[in-house]
Design a protein around this motif. Structure first.
Motif, PDB file in Angstrom:
ATOM      1  N   GLY A 456      16.048  -5.001  22.678  1.00 57.05           N
ATOM      2  CA  GLY A 456      15.913  -6.413  23.006  1.00 57.05           C
ATOM      3  C   GLY A 456      16.183  -6.660  24.473  1.00 57.05           C
ATOM      4  O   GLY A 456      15.646  -6.000  25.347  1.00 57.05           O
ATOM      5  N   GLY A 457      17.046  -7.613  24.740  1.00 59.97           N
ATOM      6  CA  GLY A 457      17.371  -7.963  26.115  1.00 59.97           C
ATOM      7  C   GLY A 457      18.656  -8.761  26.140  1.00 59.97           C
ATOM      8  O   GLY A 457      19.459  -8.709  25.207  1.00 59.97           O
ATOM      9  N   PRO A 458      18.884  -9.528  27.201  1.00 53.20           N
ATOM     10  CA  PRO A 458      20.097 -10.342  27.281  1.00 53.20           C
ATOM     11  C   PRO A 458      20.179 -11.346  26.125  1.00 53.20           C
ATOM     12  O   PRO A 458      19.162 -11.825  25.614  1.00 53.20           O
ATOM     13  N   VAL A 459      21.374 -11.664  25.729  1.00 48.30           N
ATOM     14  CA  VAL A 459      21.576 -12.641  24.662  1.00 48.30           C
ATOM     15  C   VAL A 459      21.209 -14.026  25.182  1.00 48.30           C
ATOM     16  O   VAL A 459      21.684 -14.447  26.249  1.00 48.30           O
ATOM     17  N   PRO A 460      20.352 -14.771  24.479  1.00 50.24           N
ATOM     18  CA  PRO A 460      19.975 -16.111  24.945  1.00 50.24           C
ATOM     19  C   PRO A 460      21.192 -17.027  25.047  1.00 50.24           C
ATOM     20  O   PRO A 460      22.117 -16.960  24.226  1.00 50.24           O
ATOM     21  N   SER A 461      21.178 -17.889  26.035  1.00 55.47           N
ATOM     22  CA  SER A 461      22.304 -18.804  26.219  1.00 55.47           C
ATOM     23  C   SER A 461      22.451 -19.747  25.030  1.00 55.47           C
ATOM     24  O   SER A 461      23.551 -20.236  24.758  1.00 55.47           O
ATOM     25  N   SER A 462      21.365 -19.997  24.306  1.00 57.99           N
ATOM     26  CA  SER A 462      21.438 -20.884  23.139  1.00 57.99           C
ATOM     27  C   SER A 462      22.243 -20.264  22.005  1.00 57.99           C
ATOM     28  O   SER A 462      22.635 -20.966  21.072  1.00 57.99           O
TER      29      SER A 462
END
Length: 733
Positions: A456-462
Motif C-alpha cells: 500500500g502506502g502512507p496511512v490516509p489522514s482520514s
C-alpha cells in the motif's frame, strides 16, 4: 505469511446472564496531553466540580442505592455443531442443562484486583465464592487443577503445590463462570503443559474469569504445528447461545467477557499462544454464539512460538461471514474493548497482534525481534497504539520496514479504520527516543490479510484520530511513558513471583523467562522454538535442548492455613484477623470493599482493616465521671511534605496520621531500579507495604505520594490512585 486460523473446535456452551453496569468515566489520555473529560453518574446523583486547587476535583454524592440485578435465567444447552464451514446442526443427544450458577452481587466500584485496568478489569472472578485447593500435579481427579476449573459456581483455585502440571487428557476448557486461578498462592512457579500437552491449556468458554501468575507452555515436540493444528495456550472461544439476526447488537451478556489475564507467561505454542474467536454467527433461524468483548491481557510475557507457525496474539470470528462494519452482519462489529497493556512479546515472526475486532487499546507494550511484521489491523476497527516500544533484533534483518500494517479490507468488518498513535518508540536495541513522525515511521497500508509485502502506502489522514478513544469502563488504562517502560516492566513481567505466608512477593522467575529478559536488555539474538532456530516452516526440527524445556522453580513451602480458605494464618495474625472465623475469607474489608481473600491475593499493597468485633451486652455498673472529650487532631497545613529523612507526620482532615516507615527491599517492588527504593507509607501505623514512597504531600486537603519511579498518586479514601503530573504548587517567584 500464514492464513488466519479458523478454530474448528466448536462445542457451544450455554452461560447464565449476569446483570452488568458500567459507566465511562474519562477518556484515556497520554501524560501531559489535555483531553476533554466526561462524568457519567446515575440519575439522582449530585455532581460538583471544583478547580480551586492545583488538582481538579469532581465529587459525586447523594446517589440512590443501586437496584439489585435480576436473577440469571437458567441457561439452555447448546448442541455441538459439526466442525465445518456450514452453520451448525443440532446434536441428537444435546448436553444436559447444567445446574443454575449463583451470581455474585456485582461491585461495579471495584476492579478485578488492585491494578487491574482495561476492558476486562471489571471481572468478578471467583469473588465471594468457594475456595478450592489444588493439592497435586495430576491432570485430573480430586485435588487437581482441572477439578477446580471444571467445578461450577463462583470459585477461587489456590495452590498447595508448585511445579509442572501436565495437561494430557484433552483441552482444559470450562464453561462455568466466576473463576479465579490464583497462581501466586503456590509455593513456587506454576507451569501448565509440558512436552506431553494434549490440548488447549486454558480454554475459556464463559465470563468473569481471572488468571494470574501462571506459565502456559505447550511444548509438545510430537504434535504437528501450523495454521490448522498444534497446541494453544489461552483460548477464549465460542460463548453463549443466541438466535437472532445481526443487527441489532446481541445482548452484552452474550459471548465471552470480563476476562482478566495478568502476569502470565505464554511460550513455545504450536498453533497460537493467545486467541479469542467466535466461530458461529447467529441468525434468526439458527443458533450461534455471542461476540467476545471486555478482555484484558496485562503484565504478561509471550515468546518463541513453534517455528512451524511462529505467530503472536490474534482475534478472529466466523470467516464464512462477510459484511461491512456499517451493515453489522458479523460478530466482529460487536467485539469491543479487547485490550493489551504492559506486555512483552519477543522472538515472534508476525501477528503481534492480528486484530479484526471493533475496538482495542494497545498500550505500554514492548515488542522485540520480529521476523516479518508486528501488528496487523484488519478493517473498520477503532485502535489506540499508545506509548509502546518496537525494538528491532536479528530477525528484523528480513522484516518489512514498518511495524504496524493497516487495511480497510477486513472481510467480516470491512471499512476504513480509526487509529490513534502517540508516544511510541521504534528503533534498534537500547534506542529510547519517541519517534517524531508516528504515522510515517511506524505505519503503512496493505491490501489485506494475505498481503505478502507492504503493497500500500502512507496511512490516509482520514484514518487518523487526534485523541484516544474513551475508557472501556471505570478502570482505564493509565499509560506510562514509553521511555520508562524498561524500568517499570522488566522486574516483574510475566509469571515472575508468588506470595509468601506474610503476603510479601518472592521471585521465582525461571531460566527461560530470565533468558528472554536478558536478551532484550542486551539486544541479543534469538529465534523460535526449539533452540532459537531462525528458520520457519521446516518439517524436521531438532530436539529441544535444556534451555527450551520446562524447569519450574519451586522455592517455597505451603503456608499453614488452619481453615483451608486460601489465607495463611500468619497473614491473618499480622493484620489482626481471626484465625477461627470460617467466613472471614469472603467477608469484605469495610475500607477497601475487597474480600480478605482478595486482599491477601493482592500482596501487601493496601492496609487491611479487621472486621468490627461485636460488642457484648454491657454489665450494669456505677456510672463513672465522664472524662473530658479528646480534641480532634489538627490537620496539617496545606503544602506539608514528609520525606524519609525529616521524620514528620501528616494529619489529614479526617484525623488520619500519615508517616513514612521502613525502606522497601529492592526485590519486593518494581519501582526499585536499579538498586534503591523508597519507604513504606503508614496510615495510623498500618503499613502500605511495597509502596516505595519517597515523599508524602498534603495539599488542599488531599494526601499525595511520589514513588521511586517519579509517579504521583492521590489518596481516594480507599486506595492510592495515579494522577498526571506533579501536584505540588509552583514555587513563588
Amino acid at each position: 505469511m500464514s492464513k488466519r486460523l479458523r478454530v474448528l473446535f466448536a462445542l457451544l456452551y450455554a452461560v447464565p446472564t449476569l446483570a452488568q453496569t458500567s459507566a465511562t468515566t474519562t477518556a484515556n489520555g497520554v501524560v501531559n496531553v489535555t483531553v476533554p473529560m466526561q462524568v457519567v453518574a446515575p440519575v439522582g446523583c449530585m455532581v460538583d466540580f471544583s478547580s480551586a486547587g492545583t488538582v481538579p476535583v469532581i465529587t459525586i454524592s447523594g446517589c440512590p442505592p443501586p437496584a439489585q440485578p435480576p436473577a440469571p435465567p437458567t441457561p439452555t444447552p447448546v448442541p455441538t455443531p459439526a466442525p465445518t464451514p456450514t452453520p451448525p446442526t443440532p446434536d441428537p443427544n444435546p448436553t444436559p442443562t447444567p445446574d443454575p450458577t449463583p451470581t455474585p452481587a456485582p461491585r461495579t466500584s471495584l476492579a478485578a484486583f488492585p491494578g487491574a485496568q482495561g476492558g476486562g478489569a471489571a471481572s468478578l472472578g471467583g469473588r465471594g465464592g468457594a475456595v478450592i485447593e489444588v493439592t497435586n500435579l495430576n491432570d485430573s481427579g480430586a485435588g487437581s487443577l482441572r477439578a477446580c476449573v471444571m467445578a461450577s459456581g463462583p470459585r477461587t483455585c489456590v495452590f498447595r503445590v508448585a511445579g509442572l502440571f501436565p495437561i494430557t487428557s484433552g483441552d482444559l476448557r470450562f464453561s462455568s463462570p466466576f473463576l479465579t486461578v490464583a497462581g501466586q498462592t503456590a509455593p513456587g512457579e506454576v507451569i501448565l503443559g509440558g512436552p506431553n500437552t494434549g490440548g488447549a491449556l486454558f480454554g475459556v468458554s464463559t465470563h468473569d474469569v481471572i488468571l494470574r501468575y501462571v506459565t502456559l507452555s505447550p511444548d509438545n515436540f510430537n504434535t504437528a504445528t501450523g495454521p490448522d493444528s498444534g497446541t494453544t495456550s489461552v483460548w477464549i472461544v465460542n460463548c453463549g447461545n443466541i438466535t437472532q439476526s445481526l443487527p441489532p447488537p446481541p445482548p452484552t451478556t452474550s459471548g465471552c467477557y470480563n476476562i482478566m489475564i495478568d502476569h502470565v507467561t505464554t511460550r513455545w505454542s504450536g498453533n497460537k499462544s493467545w486467541i479469542t474467536t467466535s466461530n458461529y454467527t447467529p441468525s434468526s433461524s439458527s443458533a450461534g454464539v455471542g461476540p467476545n468483548h471486555s478482555i484484558t491481557t496485562q503484565w504478561s510475557l509471550d515468546y518463541e512460538p513453534h517455528e512451524g507457525h511462529p505467530v503472536g496474539f490474534g482475534t478472529a470470528t466466523d470467516e464464512s461471514c462477510v459484511s461491512t462494519a456499517s451493515a453489522g452482519h458479523c460478530l466482529s462489529e460487536y467485539e469491543t474493548d479487547i485490550d493489551f497493556h504492559h506486555d512483552m512479546l519477543a522472538n515472534v515472526d508476525h501477528r503481534i497482534p492480528e486484530i479484526g475486532n471493533k475496538s482495542t487499546r494497545w498500550v505500554n507494550n514492548i515488542v522485540y525481534n520480529w521476523g516479518t511484521y508486528a501488528m496487523q489491523e484488519l478493517g473498520a476497527m477503532t485502535l489506540d497504539i499508545i506509548n509502546n516500544k518496537y525494538i528491532k533484533g536479528n530477525l528484523n534483518a528480513g522484516a518489512q520496514p514498518h511495524p504496524t500494517h493497516w487495511t480497510s479490507n477486513g472481510p467480516e468488518i470491512s471499512g476504513n479504520p480509526s487509529g490513534y498513535m502517540s508516544g511510541n518508540i521504534f528503533g534498534n536495541a537500547r534506542d529510547n527516543t519517541v519517534n517524531a513522525d508516528q504515522w510515517g515511521e511506524l505505519a503503512v497500508t496493505i491490501s489485506g490479510e494475505s498481503a505478502q509485502s507492504e503493497d500500500g502506502g502512507p496511512v490516509p489522514s482520514s484514518w487518523e484520530r487526534n485523541s484516544a478513544m474513551p475508557a472501556s469502563n471505570n478502570f482505564p488504562i493509565v499509560p506510562d511513558p514509553a521511555t520508562q517502560l524498561d524500568g517499570i516492566m522488566l522486574p516483574t513481567i510475566g509469571n515472575s513471583q508468588h506470595l509468601d505466608c506474610n503476603g510479601n512477593w518472592v521471585s521465582h522467575r525461571d531460566a527461560a523467562d530470565q533468558r528472554i529478559v536478558a536478551q532484550y536488555q542486551s539486544g541479543g539474538s534469538g529465534g523460535y522454538w526449539p533452540n532459537g532456530v531462525t528458520f520457519t516452516g521446516q518439517p524436521t526440527i531438532p530436539q529441544p535442548t535444556a534451555a527450551w524445556r520446562d524447569a519450574p522453580i519451586v522455592n517455597g513451602t505451603p503456608c499453614v492455613e488452619s481453615l483451608h480458605d486460601g489465607i495463611p494464618d500468619q497473614w491473618k495474625k499480622n493484620n489482626g484477623l481471626s484465625t477461627t472465623d470460617t467466613n472471614l475469607y469472603k467477608k469484605a474489608d469495610p475500607k477497601t470493599g475487597y474480600t480478605y481473600l482478595e486482599e491477601y491475593l493482592a500482596g501487601n499493597a493496601t492496609a487491611v482493616t479487621p472486621p468490627p468485633t461485636p460488642t457484648p451486652a454491657p454489665t450494669p455498673t456505677p456510672t463513672p465521671t465522664p472524662a473530658p472529650p479528646t480534641p480532634s487532631l489538627t490537620p496539617s497545613a496545606s503544602g506539608t511534605t514528609v520525606t524519609p529523612f525529616n521524620g514528620a507526620t501528616i494529619v489529614d482532615s479526617n484525623s488520619n496520621s500519615w508517616t513514612l516507615g521502613a525502606a522497601v527491599s529492592v526485590a519486593s517492588d518494581p519501582d526499585c531500579s536499579p538498586n534503591s527504593c523508597g519507604c513504606v507509607i503508614q496510615q495510623n501505623s498500618s503499613p502500605f507495604a511495597g509502596s516505595a514512597a519517597t515523599l508524602l504531600l498534603y495539599f488542599n486537603g488531599v494526601v499525595y505520594t511520589q514513588n521511586q519511579a517519579g509517579n504521583w498518586w492521590s489518596w481516594s479514601g480507599t486506595k492510592f490512585v495515579k494522577v498526571t503530573g506533579d501536584p505540588r504548587p509552583a514555587p513563588t517567584q
